[in-house]
Each structure stands twice: as C-alpha cells, then as structure tokens.
Design a protein around this motif. Structure first.
Motif, PDB file in Angstrom:
ATOM      1  N   LEU A   2       0.826  -1.189   0.000  1.00 34.81           N
ATOM      2  CA  LEU A   2       0.000   0.000   0.000  1.00 34.81           C
ATOM      3  C   LEU A   2       0.871   1.254   0.000  1.00 34.81           C
ATOM      4  CD1 LEU A   2      -2.683  -1.065   2.626  1.00 34.81           C
ATOM      5  CD2 LEU A   2      -2.985  -0.889   0.166  1.00 34.81           C
ATOM      6  N   GLU A   3       0.499   2.200  -0.838  1.00 35.09           N
ATOM      7  CA  GLU A   3       1.227   3.460  -0.909  1.00 35.09           C
ATOM      8  C   GLU A   3       0.311   4.612  -0.512  1.00 35.09           C
ATOM      9  OE1 GLU A   3       2.796   3.851  -4.798  1.00 35.09           O
ATOM     10  OE2 GLU A   3       4.147   2.134  -4.631  1.00 35.09           O
ATOM     11  N   ASN A   4       0.916   5.663   0.047  1.00 38.40           N
ATOM     12  CA  ASN A   4       0.178   6.879   0.424  1.00 38.40           C
ATOM     13  C   ASN A   4      -0.970   6.578   1.379  1.00 38.40           C
ATOM     14  OD1 ASN A   4       1.820   8.409  -1.381  1.00 38.40           O
ATOM     15  ND2 ASN A   4       0.511   7.733  -3.073  1.00 38.40           N
ATOM     16  N   VAL A   5      -0.739   5.669   2.302  1.00 47.38           N
ATOM     17  CA  VAL A   5      -1.728   5.298   3.295  1.00 47.38           C
ATOM     18  C   VAL A   5      -1.144   5.547   4.683  1.00 47.38           C
ATOM     19  CG1 VAL A   5      -3.052   3.396   4.308  1.00 47.38           C
ATOM     20  CG2 VAL A   5      -2.852   3.590   1.831  1.00 47.38           C
ATOM     21  N   VAL A   6      -1.925   6.136   5.573  1.00 43.90           N
ATOM     22  CA  VAL A   6      -1.469   6.380   6.941  1.00 43.90           C
ATOM     23  C   VAL A   6      -1.544   5.077   7.731  1.00 43.90           C
ATOM     24  CG1 VAL A   6      -1.985   7.579   9.095  1.00 43.90           C
ATOM     25  CG2 VAL A   6      -2.153   8.802   6.921  1.00 43.90           C
ATOM     26  N   ASP A   8      -1.349   3.325  11.600  1.00 48.03           N
ATOM     27  CA  ASP A   8      -1.417   3.660  13.015  1.00 48.03           C
ATOM     28  C   ASP A   8      -0.143   3.169  13.701  1.00 48.03           C
ATOM     29  OD1 ASP A   8      -1.695   0.933  13.581  1.00 48.03           O
ATOM     30  OD2 ASP A   8      -3.842   1.054  13.995  1.00 48.03           O
ATOM     31  N   LYS A   9      -0.048   3.364  15.004  1.00 45.53           N
ATOM     32  CA  LYS A   9       1.204   3.044  15.711  1.00 45.53           C
ATOM     33  C   LYS A   9       1.457   1.551  15.818  1.00 45.53           C
ATOM     34  CE  LYS A   9      -1.156   3.880  20.125  1.00 45.53           C
ATOM     35  NZ  LYS A   9      -1.211   4.757  21.319  1.00 45.53           N
ATOM     36  N   TYR A  10       0.486   0.740  15.388  1.00 43.50           N
ATOM     37  CA  TYR A  10       0.670  -0.712  15.358  1.00 43.50           C
ATOM     38  C   TYR A  10       0.822  -1.220  13.926  1.00 43.50           C
ATOM     39  CZ  TYR A  10      -0.654  -0.351  20.219  1.00 43.50           C
ATOM     40  OH  TYR A  10      -0.697   0.002  21.550  1.00 43.50           O
ATOM     41  N   GLU A  11       1.156  -0.275  13.014  1.00 50.48           N
ATOM     42  CA  GLU A  11       1.433  -0.586  11.611  1.00 50.48           C
ATOM     43  C   GLU A  11       0.212  -1.099  10.852  1.00 50.48           C
ATOM     44  OE1 GLU A  11       4.517   0.012  10.096  1.00 50.48           O
ATOM     45  OE2 GLU A  11       4.772   1.065  12.000  1.00 50.48           O
ATOM     46  N   ARG A  12      -0.993  -0.744  11.321  1.00 49.66           N
ATOM     47  CA  ARG A  12      -2.209  -1.121  10.604  1.00 49.66           C
ATOM     48  C   ARG A  12      -2.600   0.022   9.662  1.00 49.66           C
ATOM     49  NH1 ARG A  12      -5.790  -2.511  15.829  1.00 49.66           N
ATOM     50  NH2 ARG A  12      -4.851  -0.501  16.360  1.00 49.66           N
ATOM     51  N   PRO A  13      -2.770  -0.254   8.370  1.00 45.73           N
ATOM     52  CA  PRO A  13      -3.128   0.801   7.422  1.00 45.73           C
ATOM     53  C   PRO A  13      -4.589   1.215   7.574  1.00 45.73           C
ATOM     54  CG  PRO A  13      -3.150  -1.325   6.324  1.00 45.73           C
ATOM     55  CD  PRO A  13      -2.625  -1.577   7.717  1.00 45.73           C
ATOM     56  N   ILE A  14      -4.873   2.484   7.399  1.00 43.58           N
ATOM     57  CA  ILE A  14      -6.243   3.001   7.471  1.00 43.58           C
ATOM     58  C   ILE A  14      -6.736   3.194   6.038  1.00 43.58           C
ATOM     59  CG2 ILE A  14      -7.763   4.755   8.411  1.00 43.58           C
ATOM     60  CD1 ILE A  14      -6.163   3.069  10.475  1.00 43.58           C
ATOM     61  N   ILE A  15      -7.497   2.233   5.545  1.00 45.32           N
ATOM     62  CA  ILE A  15      -7.935   2.288   4.156  1.00 45.32           C
ATOM     63  C   ILE A  15      -9.454   2.381   4.020  1.00 45.32           C
ATOM     64  CG2 ILE A  15      -5.907   1.061   3.297  1.00 45.32           C
ATOM     65  CD1 ILE A  15      -7.579  -1.467   3.141  1.00 45.32           C
ATOM     66  N   SER A  16     -10.170   2.301   5.147  1.00 43.71           N
ATOM     67  CA  SER A  16     -11.626   2.292   5.093  1.00 43.71           C
ATOM     68  C   SER A  16     -12.199   3.225   6.149  1.00 43.71           C
ATOM     69  CB  SER A  16     -12.145   0.860   5.324  1.00 43.71           C
ATOM     70  OG  SER A  16     -13.551   0.825   5.417  1.00 43.71           O
ATOM     71  N   LEU A  17     -13.272   3.924   5.781  1.00 46.98           N
ATOM     72  CA  LEU A  17     -13.955   4.831   6.712  1.00 46.98           C
ATOM     73  C   LEU A  17     -15.446   4.511   6.690  1.00 46.98           C
ATOM     74  CD1 LEU A  17     -13.712   7.347   8.588  1.00 46.98           C
ATOM     75  CD2 LEU A  17     -14.294   8.733   6.578  1.00 46.98           C
ATOM     76  N   ARG A  18     -15.988   4.189   7.853  1.00 45.33           N
ATOM     77  CA  ARG A  18     -17.422   3.930   7.988  1.00 45.33           C
ATOM     78  C   ARG A  18     -18.069   5.112   8.692  1.00 45.33           C
ATOM     79  NH1 ARG A  18     -20.478  -1.582   9.087  1.00 45.33           N
ATOM     80  NH2 ARG A  18     -22.577  -0.807   9.510  1.00 45.33           N
ATOM     81  N   ILE A  19     -19.065   5.715   8.048  1.00 42.98           N
ATOM     82  CA  ILE A  19     -19.700   6.912   8.586  1.00 42.98           C
ATOM     83  C   ILE A  19     -21.157   6.606   8.899  1.00 42.98           C
ATOM     84  CG2 ILE A  19     -20.169   9.354   8.229  1.00 42.98           C
ATOM     85  CD1 ILE A  19     -18.097   9.355   5.995  1.00 42.98           C
ATOM     86  N   THR A  20     -21.528   6.774  10.155  1.00 45.10           N
ATOM     87  CA  THR A  20     -22.928   6.651  10.550  1.00 45.10           C
ATOM     88  C   THR A  20     -23.579   7.995  10.285  1.00 45.10           C
ATOM     89  OG1 THR A  20     -22.371   5.031  12.257  1.00 45.10           O
ATOM     90  CG2 THR A  20     -24.502   6.111  12.434  1.00 45.10           C
ATOM     91  N   ILE A  21     -24.371   8.082   9.216  1.00 39.12           N
ATOM     92  CA  ILE A  21     -24.898   9.381   8.802  1.00 39.12           C
ATOM     93  C   ILE A  21     -26.208   9.726   9.504  1.00 39.12           C
ATOM     94  CG2 ILE A  21     -23.714   9.304   6.593  1.00 39.12           C
ATOM     95  CD1 ILE A  21     -26.358   8.549   5.285  1.00 39.12           C
ATOM     96  N   THR A  22     -26.810   8.757  10.166  1.00 39.06           N
ATOM     97  CA  THR A  22     -27.987   9.010  11.005  1.00 39.06           C
ATOM     98  C   THR A  22     -28.141   7.842  11.966  1.00 39.06           C
ATOM     99  OG1 THR A  22     -30.381   9.388  11.039  1.00 39.06           O
ATOM    100  CG2 THR A  22     -29.550   7.902   9.346  1.00 39.06           C
ATOM    101  N   ASN A  23     -28.705   8.082  13.141  1.00 41.58           N
ATOM    102  CA  ASN A  23     -29.055   6.942  13.984  1.00 41.58           C
ATOM    103  C   ASN A  23     -30.566   6.787  14.092  1.00 41.58           C
ATOM    104  OD1 ASN A  23     -29.498   9.144  15.653  1.00 41.58           O
ATOM    105  ND2 ASN A  23     -27.873   8.624  17.101  1.00 41.58           N
ATOM    106  N   ARG A  24     -31.301   7.543  13.239  1.00 36.30           N
ATOM    107  CA  ARG A  24     -32.732   7.293  13.109  1.00 36.30           C
ATOM    108  C   ARG A  24     -32.960   5.985  12.358  1.00 36.30           C
ATOM    109  NH1 ARG A  24     -34.803  11.161   9.559  1.00 36.30           N
ATOM    110  NH2 ARG A  24     -32.700  11.832   8.988  1.00 36.30           N
ATOM    111  N   CYS A  25     -34.038   5.297  12.695  1.00 31.98           N
ATOM    112  CA  CYS A  25     -34.307   4.026  12.028  1.00 31.98           C
ATOM    113  C   CYS A  25     -35.810   3.796  11.953  1.00 31.98           C
ATOM    114  CB  CYS A  25     -33.623   2.867  12.757  1.00 31.98           C
ATOM    115  SG  CYS A  25     -33.482   1.377  11.738  1.00 31.98           S
ATOM    116  N   ASN A  26     -36.221   2.948  11.016  1.00 32.58           N
ATOM    117  CA  ASN A  26     -37.639   2.623  10.868  1.00 32.58           C
ATOM    118  C   ASN A  26     -37.975   1.231  11.391  1.00 32.58           C
ATOM    119  OD1 ASN A  26     -36.142   1.498   8.824  1.00 32.58           O
ATOM    120  ND2 ASN A  26     -37.328   2.381   7.148  1.00 32.58           N
ATOM    121  N   VAL A  27     -37.008   0.595  12.051  1.00 34.43           N
ATOM    122  CA  VAL A  27     -37.268  -0.635  12.796  1.00 34.43           C
ATOM    123  C   VAL A  27     -36.627  -0.492  14.171  1.00 34.43           C
ATOM    124  CG1 VAL A  27     -37.495  -2.148  10.789  1.00 34.43           C
ATOM    125  CG2 VAL A  27     -35.242  -1.785  11.804  1.00 34.43           C
TER     126      VAL A  27
END
Length: 309
Positions: A2-6, A8-27
């Motif tokens: 992997l290139e141009n990837v940050v 963490d201090k345990y050498e794990r690359p950060i390649i994915s971001l999960r965004i909770t855009i709402t916590n409203r739900c219909n169930v």
C-alpha cells in the motif's frame, strides 16, 4: 504494498472509513443499542460529509461505507452519495435494512454507489417481527432483489446469529442468497462485558465457531481477507458465506483497517471501545482548513489500540 496510506502506531493501514450518517431508524431491532441519539437537524449535512471524505481521501482512505440507523431515511441520501462519489474512491458502499431500497436502488447506483449490505436476520415473517418489532419483511426482500437487478454488486446480506432465535435458519438464508447471487455474511452478536447492562447479549450470544467448522468442512474453497479483520470467505457449490466474529478480539483488532465516524461527528478509532472518541464535526463547522481537519484525523488514528492492551 500500500502506498500513500497512513499507518497507526501498530502498523495497521487506514484504508476504510465507515460513517454513521444518522441513527434514526424505521425498525427497532432487539440488539440495537441506539447509542447517542442525534436530532435530525443536528445530523451531518451532505457538504460536511463531503469535506470529511475529501480529507479522508487525502490521508489514504480508499473505501467509504455509509451506515445508520437507516441511511435511506436521509432525504438527501442520493445527493450525499453523488458528492462523495465525485471524490473517486475505489469503493462506496452502504449498510441498510432494505425496507426503502426498492425505491432508491436505481438512483443510488446512478449517483455512484457501488454496492449494499442489507441487514436481514431471517426470512420468517414471525421471527422478523419479533426481531424488528415491524412488519416490513416483504419490503426488505423486494429491496434486496431490486439492488441485485440494478447492479449494486455484490449485494450482501448481514445476518446476526442469535441463540434460540435464528441459528437454525442459516441453511434457508444461504439457499435464498445462492439463488439470487447474493453473498451471505454471518455475524456473531457482540457479547457485552457488562452483562448487567446488556442482558440481551448474554442471553442470545451464539458462538459461531461450531457453525464455521461445519461450513469449512463442506466448502469448496476458502479465502482469508488480508484486511477487514482477517474475515474468512467460504465458497460452497457456487454460493459464498463470510463469517464475522468480532468477539475474537485479538485477531479482529490486529487486522482492522477501518476508522469510524459516529452520527454526532466524532472519530471512533476502535469498534469495541467508546473511551477514545475524537471530536471532528465542530472543526468542520467552524470552517477550519483541510490541513487542520487532517490533523484531527491523525489524532484519531493515533488513539487506536488493540482491544486486549
């Protein structure tokens, strides 16, 4: 490599971001914690989500997942996807319960959404109503099939396994998935450390080891993902099953490449922790520069630690 990837201090690359855009739900699913409810008028806007994703792209994030609550309750969800897609990520996905998916699937695909994961724990009407407190099973199934039709591929079904509720329904769900070219993901219910506060997880937690061993015995092939917590994918007679076991903390954490954003705009460095959140959205709303927001991301990444330390 992997290139141009940050890292963490345990050498794990950060390649994915999960965004909770709402916590409203219909169930109202049995196992949902409804953490930190945010009023709809306080949720992150499409422009704010765009800024967050733009900075994430700069530090090497390659994949975005939008989740909830139920993300399709956001009235501007198609615009949100369109704006994020303009940043040219490798993959943009969404986790949904599928109830509104038939209505939105085609527009989401055209806006740039690549694929969907649909949370569906059962195909049995009574069990569905017991889990969700609603009668939307047929709507969810129609949404799933519409997603397949428009090419939100691969469509995945997330099935949380619960003791004495649905652990005997896996074969039927796999049959449905195989017939419709859908990937089945079996998810182990996280068992809370404080069972006085979360008696549900103690009562209904079902260890997936025995089920995974059965699957492994009949699988034609197996692939272990390099990232995403080292999940194993099993191929059986033209179908595919993936097993997600977050309670296997050491392995789950050691191969974690994902950062998360909470619905109230905080960076959540670790899935299994809530004591190391980093405030983000106020910096975006205050008009701080992308470089300053990038520093907030780096602060969040530096907070990441394996669960067992």
């Amino acid at each position: 490599m992997l290139e141009n990837v940050v890292l963490d201090k345990y050498e794990r690359p950060i390649i994915s971001l999960r965004i909770t855009i709402t916590n409203r739900c219909n169930v109202n699913c049995l196992y949902c914690h409804h953490d930190g409810m945010v009023r709809s008028r306080d949720e992150m806007t499409a422009d704010e989500l765009y800024t967050i994703c733009k900075v994430a792209k700069k530090i090497g994030v390659r994949k975005i997942r939008l989740s909830g609550g139920e993300p399709l309750l956001k009235k501007d969800i198609v615009r949100i996807v369109e704006k994020i897609a303009s940043l040219d990520f490798e993959d943009i996905s969404m986790t949904t319960n599928g109830i509104l998916l038939e209505r939105y699937a085609e527009d989401l695909k055209e806006a740039g959404l690549d694929r969907v994961n649909v949370s569906l724990d059962t195909l049995d009407k009574d069990t569905y109503e017991f889990i969700t407190k609603k009668d939307y099973l047929e709507d969810a199934k129609k949404g799933i099939l519409k997603a397949v039709e428009v090419g939100l591929y691969p469509v995945k079904i997330n099935m949380v396994i619960m003791k004495d509720i649905n652990q005997n329904e896996i074969k039927e769900m796999f049959k449905f998935c195989k017939k419709n070219n859908i990937v089945l993901q079996l998810i182990e219910l996280i068992e809370s450390e404080n069972c006085d506060e979360d008696k549900f997880s103690k009562e209904y937690h079902y260890n997936l080891d025995s089920i995974e061993n059965e699957i492994a015995d009949i699988a034609d092939d197996m692939y272990e993902r390099k990232f995403m917590q080292g999940r194993k994918k099993y191929y059986i007679n033209g179908g595919e099953i993936e097993v997600v076991k977050p309670v296997d903390n050491a392995k789950f954490c050691s191969k974690c490449s994902r950062l998360r954003i909470t619905p109230d705009g905080k960076i959540k460095p670790c899935l299994l922790r809530n004591d190391n959140l980093v405030e983000l959205i106020s910096h975006v709303r205050n008009g701080e520069s992308e470089e300053q927001i990038e520093e907030i991301f780096i602060k969040g990444i530096n907070q990441r630690e394996p669960f067992n330390l």
